[in-house]
Design an enzyme around this catalytic site. Structure first.
Site, PDB file in Angstrom:
ATOM      1  N   LYS A 118       0.695  -1.202  -0.101  1.00 37.25           N
ATOM      2  CA  LYS A 118      -0.013   0.057   0.137  1.00 37.25           C
ATOM      3  C   LYS A 118       0.919   1.149  -0.038  1.00 37.25           C
ATOM      4  CE  LYS A 118      -4.491   0.862   0.255  1.00 37.25           C
ATOM      5  NZ  LYS A 118      -5.518  -0.215  -0.204  1.00 37.25           N
TER       6      LYS A 118
HETATM    7  N1  GLU Z   1      -7.393   0.055  -3.447  1.00 39.53           N
HETATM    8  C1  GLU Z   1      -8.142  -1.270  -3.796  1.00 39.53           C
HETATM    9  C2  GLU Z   1      -8.074  -2.062  -2.656  1.00 39.53           C
HETATM   10  O1  GLU Z   1      -7.891  -1.534  -1.490  1.00 39.53           O
HETATM   11  C3  GLU Z   1      -7.404  -1.819  -5.148  1.00 39.53           C
HETATM   12  C4  GLU Z   1      -6.021  -2.349  -4.942  1.00 39.53           C
HETATM   13  C5  GLU Z   1      -5.541  -2.905  -6.147  1.00 39.53           C
HETATM   14  O2  GLU Z   1      -6.298  -3.061  -7.195  1.00 39.53           O
HETATM   15  O3  GLU Z   1      -4.409  -3.162  -6.309  1.00 39.53           O
HETATM   16  O4  GLU Z   1      -8.305  -3.258  -2.829  1.00 39.53           O
END
Ligand code: GLU
Length: 428
Positions: A118
């Site tokens: 993240k």
């Molecule tokens: N931000 C989204 C999540 O929390 C998508 C993450 C992604 O597609 O890598 O799942």
């Protein structure tokens, strides 16, 4: 459900607990249920890699301001790191660590070949111009470029970022490499290497799982009621899909306020109102309520689709929904989980409920790597198939071991990650 084991929040007082405390507690519970040795918790409670970067920004008025950004790779034993980038004034390293850990479990649970990561920039994007946001995005991307790449770590949109952010990230990384690297981020615009169906994928997955959860407790969609907290990338589409399935979406909210219509809101008209005014507030035919009232409405389904920690020790007892489906990451705290379980509320955890986004991110990455693009129907069908299978697997696991859905989903994910660790062995 009285003998169901739910994660407890024992070690830190509820008022001071952070999402990271909750994430580590959930991991500890899973390690205990799985009967794994204690070092497994130590191995998985800490991120493998983390980077904190300074982002100097030249404002449009010529002044310079320095922002802080992060990229955390929680785990990459099953494949490259994967997870969104958040632009939000509340971002801090511990929040990014928690969100990265949840990405590891989400990817493992849905069996997409990624670890979890993240990123975030501590900034309120609403206070900056488009040109400033482009400069923030490009400098952030450049600073974290040693960590990211199509085989290393693949960012995507999250709170406060969108398709345009991903196009800038892809371009910045590609300029650095000297050639176009479509697979370095997902959630891109269709015209810049994105996938059909990605924009609606999280919402579509949330709605698919919500329908399964309602069915599980004997509620048919027609005539059922829902409240959706957050009307952004996840909540807006979820409200639309739920209304299309026959539910009356009686309340929605955004950062500016909440609106309520007991007979159900006209979601298409509400979307047009939001496009015209930028907020759900003032939607004709609805009554204004506040955000806390929305969470306490007597509805069949509550979808918190904004940020973490909105249902907590102090307001969980007021929840009157029968089913909560976590559209956001971590919206129900561990303390609230315990209270809701005692009240008989079925909570469908984030790592299952909102996994549609990363599933279609995976499809986008596969398509980009192969330079071969699928139809929207193909994407949507494969997405719903995976979500339904994950729902069936988690429910079967939870039933067989008398666990809450969250603990069952976390156990399944931790077990998969642990197996990859065991097979690969400890180096050196
Ligand atoms: N931000 C989204 C999540 O929390 C998508 C993450 C992604 O597609 O890598 O799942």
């Amino acid at each position: 459900m009285s003998d169901t084991v739910v994660p407890t929040a024992a070690s830190t007082p509820a008022s001071t607990r952070s999402p990271l405390d909750d994430a580590r507690e959930q991991l500890a519970q899973a390690v205990e249920v799985l009967g794994l040795r204690p070092h497994v918790h130590a191995l998985l409670a800490e991120p493998r890699r983390e980077l904190s970067v300074s982002i100097p920004l030249r404002r449009d008025d010529g002044t310079v301001e320095v922002l802080r950004g992060y990229r955390v790779q929680h785990n990459y034993s099953r494949g490259p790191g994967k997870g969104g980038v958040r632009f939000d004034a509340r971002v801090d390293l511990d929040e990014v660590r928690a969100l990265a850990m949840w990405m590891t479990w989400k990817c493992a649970l849905l069996d997409v070949p990624y670890g979890g990561a993240k990123g975030g920039v501590r900034v309120d994007p609403r206070a900056y111009s488009r040109a400033e946001l482009e400069r923030i995005t490009r400098r952030y991307t450049s600073e974290i470029s040693p960590l990211i790449g199509p085989n290393q770590d693949i960012p995507a949109p999250d709170v406060g970022t969108d398709e345009q952010t991903m196009a800038w990230m892809m371009d910045t990384y590609s300029v650095g490499m000297g050639y176009t690297v479509l697979g370095v981020v997902t959630g891109k615009p269709i015209d810049a290497g994105g996938s059909l169906g990605r924009a609606s994928s999280t919402s579509r997955g949330v709605a698919a799982v919500a329908l399964r959860a309602l069915g599980h407790v004997g509620i048919a969609p027609e005539g059922a009621t829902a409240a959706v907290q957050g009307f952004g990338k996840v909540g807006r589409g979820a409200a639309r899909f739920l209304a299309e399935a026959g539910l009356a979406v009686v309340a929605v909210s955004d950062v500016d306020g909440a609106v309520h219509a007991p007979e159900g809101l006209d979601i298409a008209a509400l979307e047009a109102h939001v496009d015209a005014t930028g907020t759900v507030v003032g939607f004709p035919g609805s009554a204004p309520i506040d955000g806390e009232q929305l969470l306490a409405l007597e509805v069949d389904l509550l979808v918190p689709a904004a940020i973490e920690g909105v249902i907590h020790a102090d307001n969980a007892a007021a929840v009157r929904a029968k089913v909560i489906v976590e559209g956001a990451n971590g919206p129900v705290s561990s303390a609230a989980d315990g209270i809701l379980s005692k009240q008989g509320v079925l909570v469908v955890p984030d790592i299952l409920a909102n996994a549609g986004g990363v599933v279609v991110s995976y499809f986008e990455w596969v398509q980009a790597n192969q330079s071969y693009w699928w139809s929207e129907e193909e994407v949507d069908d494969r997405l719903v198939g995976r979500m339904n299978k994950a729902w069936d697997d988690v429910v079967a696991y939870a039933d067989s071991k008398h666990l809450s859905l969250r603990l069952a989903a976390t156990c399944m994910a931790v077990e998969r990650v642990y197996r990859a660790h065991e097979l690969r062995g400890l180096y050196p």
